[in-house]
Design a protein around this motif. Sequence first.
Motif, PDB file in Angstrom:
ATOM      1  N   ILE A  10       0.840  -1.201   0.000  1.00 38.29           N
ATOM      2  CA  ILE A  10       0.000   0.000   0.000  1.00 38.29           C
ATOM      3  C   ILE A  10       0.874   1.249   0.000  1.00 38.29           C
ATOM      4  O   ILE A  10       0.636   2.194  -0.760  1.00 38.29           O
ATOM      5  CB  ILE A  10      -0.948  -0.010   1.214  1.00 38.29           C
ATOM      6  CG1 ILE A  10      -2.005  -1.113   1.059  1.00 38.29           C
ATOM      7  CG2 ILE A  10      -1.633   1.345   1.387  1.00 38.29           C
ATOM      8  CD1 ILE A  10      -2.870  -1.313   2.287  1.00 38.29           C
ATOM      9  N   VAL A  11       1.909   1.265   0.840  1.00 35.32           N
ATOM     10  CA  VAL A  11       2.785   2.442   0.963  1.00 35.32           C
ATOM     11  C   VAL A  11       3.601   2.668  -0.306  1.00 35.32           C
ATOM     12  O   VAL A  11       3.753   3.805  -0.764  1.00 35.32           O
ATOM     13  CB  VAL A  11       3.712   2.271   2.192  1.00 35.32           C
ATOM     14  CG1 VAL A  11       4.813   3.312   2.183  1.00 35.32           C
ATOM     15  CG2 VAL A  11       2.896   2.372   3.477  1.00 35.32           C
TER      16      VAL A  11
ATOM     17  N   SER B  23       2.504  10.323  -0.275  1.00 38.38           N
ATOM     18  CA  SER B  23       3.711   9.752   0.308  1.00 38.38           C
ATOM     19  C   SER B  23       3.464   9.515   1.793  1.00 38.38           C
ATOM     20  O   SER B  23       3.079  10.433   2.518  1.00 38.38           O
ATOM     21  CB  SER B  23       4.895  10.703   0.121  1.00 38.38           C
ATOM     22  OG  SER B  23       6.051  10.203   0.760  1.00 38.38           O
ATOM     23  N   ALA B  24       3.637   8.273   2.240  1.00 38.22           N
ATOM     24  CA  ALA B  24       3.362   7.944   3.641  1.00 38.22           C
ATOM     25  C   ALA B  24       4.331   6.877   4.123  1.00 38.22           C
ATOM     26  O   ALA B  24       4.873   6.093   3.327  1.00 38.22           O
ATOM     27  CB  ALA B  24       1.921   7.463   3.806  1.00 38.22           C
ATOM     28  N   HIS B  25       4.559   6.867   5.430  1.00 38.25           N
ATOM     29  CA  HIS B  25       5.358   5.823   6.062  1.00 38.25           C
ATOM     30  C   HIS B  25       4.427   4.737   6.610  1.00 38.25           C
ATOM     31  O   HIS B  25       3.215   4.940   6.726  1.00 38.25           O
ATOM     32  CB  HIS B  25       6.197   6.416   7.193  1.00 38.25           C
ATOM     33  CG  HIS B  25       7.176   7.457   6.734  1.00 38.25           C
ATOM     34  ND1 HIS B  25       8.280   7.153   5.975  1.00 38.25           N
ATOM     35  CD2 HIS B  25       7.201   8.800   6.928  1.00 38.25           C
ATOM     36  CE1 HIS B  25       8.954   8.260   5.708  1.00 38.25           C
ATOM     37  NE2 HIS B  25       8.316   9.280   6.272  1.00 38.25           N
TER      38      HIS B  25
ATOM     39  N   SER C 270      -2.819  14.233  -1.028  1.00 42.67           N
ATOM     40  CA  SER C 270      -1.528  14.487  -1.668  1.00 42.67           C
ATOM     41  C   SER C 270      -1.185  15.974  -1.684  1.00 42.67           C
ATOM     42  O   SER C 270      -0.017  16.342  -1.833  1.00 42.67           O
ATOM     43  CB  SER C 270      -1.537  13.950  -3.101  1.00 42.67           C
ATOM     44  OG  SER C 270      -2.378  14.732  -3.941  1.00 42.67           O
ATOM     45  N   LEU C 271      -2.189  16.839  -1.538  1.00 46.16           N
ATOM     46  CA  LEU C 271      -1.981  18.288  -1.555  1.00 46.16           C
ATOM     47  C   LEU C 271      -1.880  18.866  -0.151  1.00 46.16           C
ATOM     48  O   LEU C 271      -1.677  20.066   0.018  1.00 46.16           O
ATOM     49  CB  LEU C 271      -3.148  18.972  -2.293  1.00 46.16           C
ATOM     50  CG  LEU C 271      -3.468  18.431  -3.699  1.00 46.16           C
ATOM     51  CD1 LEU C 271      -4.759  19.049  -4.212  1.00 46.16           C
ATOM     52  CD2 LEU C 271      -2.313  18.718  -4.645  1.00 46.16           C
ATOM     53  N   ASP C 272      -2.051  18.007   0.838  1.00 47.95           N
ATOM     54  CA  ASP C 272      -2.108  18.451   2.236  1.00 47.95           C
ATOM     55  C   ASP C 272      -0.718  18.817   2.751  1.00 47.95           C
ATOM     56  O   ASP C 272       0.165  17.967   2.834  1.00 47.95           O
ATOM     57  CB  ASP C 272      -2.707  17.312   3.072  1.00 47.95           C
ATOM     58  CG  ASP C 272      -2.813  17.652   4.542  1.00 47.95           C
ATOM     59  OD1 ASP C 272      -2.867  18.846   4.870  1.00 47.95           O
ATOM     60  OD2 ASP C 272      -2.842  16.706   5.356  1.00 47.95           O
TER      61      ASP C 272
ATOM     62  N   TYR D 284      -8.343   0.820   4.359  1.00 46.28           N
ATOM     63  CA  TYR D 284      -7.210   1.356   5.113  1.00 46.28           C
ATOM     64  C   TYR D 284      -7.411   2.844   5.365  1.00 46.28           C
ATOM     65  O   TYR D 284      -8.146   3.534   4.655  1.00 46.28           O
ATOM     66  CB  TYR D 284      -5.892   1.117   4.368  1.00 46.28           C
ATOM     67  CG  TYR D 284      -5.910   1.532   2.913  1.00 46.28           C
ATOM     68  CD1 TYR D 284      -5.495   2.803   2.515  1.00 46.28           C
ATOM     69  CD2 TYR D 284      -6.341   0.647   1.922  1.00 46.28           C
ATOM     70  CE1 TYR D 284      -5.514   3.177   1.185  1.00 46.28           C
ATOM     71  CE2 TYR D 284      -6.370   1.013   0.592  1.00 46.28           C
ATOM     72  CZ  TYR D 284      -5.948   2.281   0.224  1.00 46.28           C
ATOM     73  OH  TYR D 284      -5.981   2.650  -1.101  1.00 46.28           O
ATOM     74  N   ILE D 285      -6.766   3.307   6.422  1.00 42.78           N
ATOM     75  CA  ILE D 285      -6.753   4.722   6.786  1.00 42.78           C
ATOM     76  C   ILE D 285      -5.315   5.205   6.693  1.00 42.78           C
ATOM     77  O   ILE D 285      -4.384   4.508   7.109  1.00 42.78           O
ATOM     78  CB  ILE D 285      -7.260   4.945   8.223  1.00 42.78           C
ATOM     79  CG1 ILE D 285      -8.682   4.429   8.396  1.00 42.78           C
ATOM     80  CG2 ILE D 285      -7.207   6.429   8.592  1.00 42.78           C
ATOM     81  CD1 ILE D 285      -9.190   4.539   9.829  1.00 42.78           C
ATOM     82  N   VAL D 286      -5.127   6.427   6.154  1.00 41.65           N
ATOM     83  CA  VAL D 286      -3.814   7.069   6.120  1.00 41.65           C
ATOM     84  C   VAL D 286      -3.948   8.389   6.879  1.00 41.65           C
ATOM     85  O   VAL D 286      -4.817   9.210   6.573  1.00 41.65           O
ATOM     86  CB  VAL D 286      -3.338   7.339   4.683  1.00 41.65           C
ATOM     87  CG1 VAL D 286      -1.945   7.953   4.680  1.00 41.65           C
ATOM     88  CG2 VAL D 286      -3.355   6.046   3.870  1.00 41.65           C
TER      89      VAL D 286
END
Length: 486
Positions: free
Chosen positions: A179-180, A190-192, A317-319, A342-344
Motif C-alpha cells: 500500500i505504501v 507519500s506515507a510511512h 496528496s496536496l495536504d 485502510y486509513i492514512v
Amino acid sequence: MGIQATQFHLEPGFDGTLQQQIQQMVSQGILAGRFLPGEKMPSSRELAVRLGISRITVTLAYAELVATEYLVARGRSGYFVSENAPLPPHYTLANTDPAELFDWNKVLGDRYAGHLHLLARPPNWREYEFPFIYGQPDPTLFDHHNWRRCALEAHGLRDFDAVTSDSYEQDDPKLIEYIVRNVLPRRGISAHQDEVLLTLGAQNAIWMCAQLLLSRGRTAVIENPCYPGLREVLQHTNCPVIPIDVDAAGLPPERIPEGAGVVFTTASHQCPTNTTMPMERRQDLLTRSAEKGFVLVEDDYEFEMSFAKQPTPALKSLDRAGSVVYIGSFSKSLFPGLRLGYIVGSPAFIREARGLRSIVMRHPPGSLQRTTAYFLSRGYHDSMLNRVGKAYGRRRAVMDKAIRDCGLEVAGAGAFGGSSFWMKAPEGVNTTELALSLRKQGVLIEPGQAFFDPADGNVQFYRLAYSSIPSARIAEGIERIAAALR
C-alpha cells in the motif's frame, strides 16, 4: 447395524460440489447423533446409484471424511463411522420461548437496525434481467484462478504463522508495504508504514474516524447528498451534523460554517453524483482547514475505476498542514465481500486508531490480508483492473447512448469513469415508488432518497450502475425505465 442409502438426499439448491454435499450430509448426520460410531456406511457404489452420481465422487467424499476422522476404512469391509468422530453436543431445549419472558425493547439503548432497508436490494438480485445496482461484483470479470492461487499460497506451510497467529494490533507487513510503495503513490500520497492502518472496509474506517474525532460536541459537516452509511454512523455519535448541498464542482468550501470540527468529503469522486472537485476548490478547502482548524476526512472511493481519463491527485496528496485523514478501500477494485480498507493519517492519529481497533477486533483476518498482499504484489490486481476498466468503458458508452436516445436526464458528471450514472427523474416522480414498480418488469434501480438529508424529503433522483449488467441488456433496460417514467 448399517446406515441405509435411502437416508441420503441431494438438495438441488446446495451451494457447493456434489462431493462437498456428501461430506456435509455425513458429518451432519454424525454430529446430530443419527449416525453412530461403528455403524457401516452404504458402499460407494450403492450410494452413487441411489443419488444418481458418479461412484468416484462418493469415493472422494469418503476419503476426505476418513482424513478428517469422521469415517474409518476397514480393508474390504467398507467404511464405518469412526470411534474418533466428533461427538454430538448434549443439550436440552427449553420448553418456553425466552422472548416471552424478557422484554428486550426496554433494555436496548441506541437502535441500529432502522437503516438496514435504505439501499436494500432483493437477495436474488442476480436473477433479475436488468440489475442496474451499485457495488456488486461481476463474476465474469473477476480473476478467480489467480485469487485462488494466492489464497492457497497464503494458507500454505510457509505462511502458516503469519495467517494463523494472533498479531494483536499489528497488520500484515507485506500488505502495508505494498500500500505504501504502490497504491498510495498512484494517488500522489507519500506515507510511512506507521501512517497506515488496515480496516474492515471504508465503513469501518468512517466509524473509527467518527469515534476519534467527534467527541466533546464537535460539529461534523457532510455533503448532501452523500454516502448513506456516513450519515448513519454520525447519527450515533450524537454530535451536531450540518449537511451542505453539493453543486457541479462538489462541496463548496465557502459554505462550511464557523466552528466546524470535521468535514467529510468525497472530493475526487463525489458520492453519489460522481462530480470531481476542481483543483482551485481543493486548494481553498485545504487553506480553510489549516486556518480554521477543522479536520478533513477524505473518502477516496472508486479512484481505481478511472478508465476515461487519469484521476486528479487525492486531497491528501496536496495536504501541507497534515489535517487530512485519507480513507481507501479494496471493495470496488476487488470485491465488496472482502471487507478490507485502510486509513492514512498522521502517526498520532493512526496510533489512537490502532488502539481503538484493538478494543473492537484487534485486526482484519490474517488470511485475507496475506491473500490480498499476494494478489496485489504479483500484478494480478492491476491486470484485472485493466480488464474491468475496458469492460466498464464499453458498458458506460452503451448506457450513455441509451440514456440520450430515451431522453432521460443525467444529474451528475462522471468525467473519470466510475461505475454508475446519477439520474434525475421528471418533476412529481417518486423514485422509491418507481423502483418498486420496475422490479415487476425485471429492472432494478437504486432510488436516491437514502443519499439525501431526511429533512429534504428528496425523492426525485436515482442511481443506475453498470458494474453488474452486461452491455447487451443495457439498452432494453433503459427503455423500460423510460417507458415507466412516461
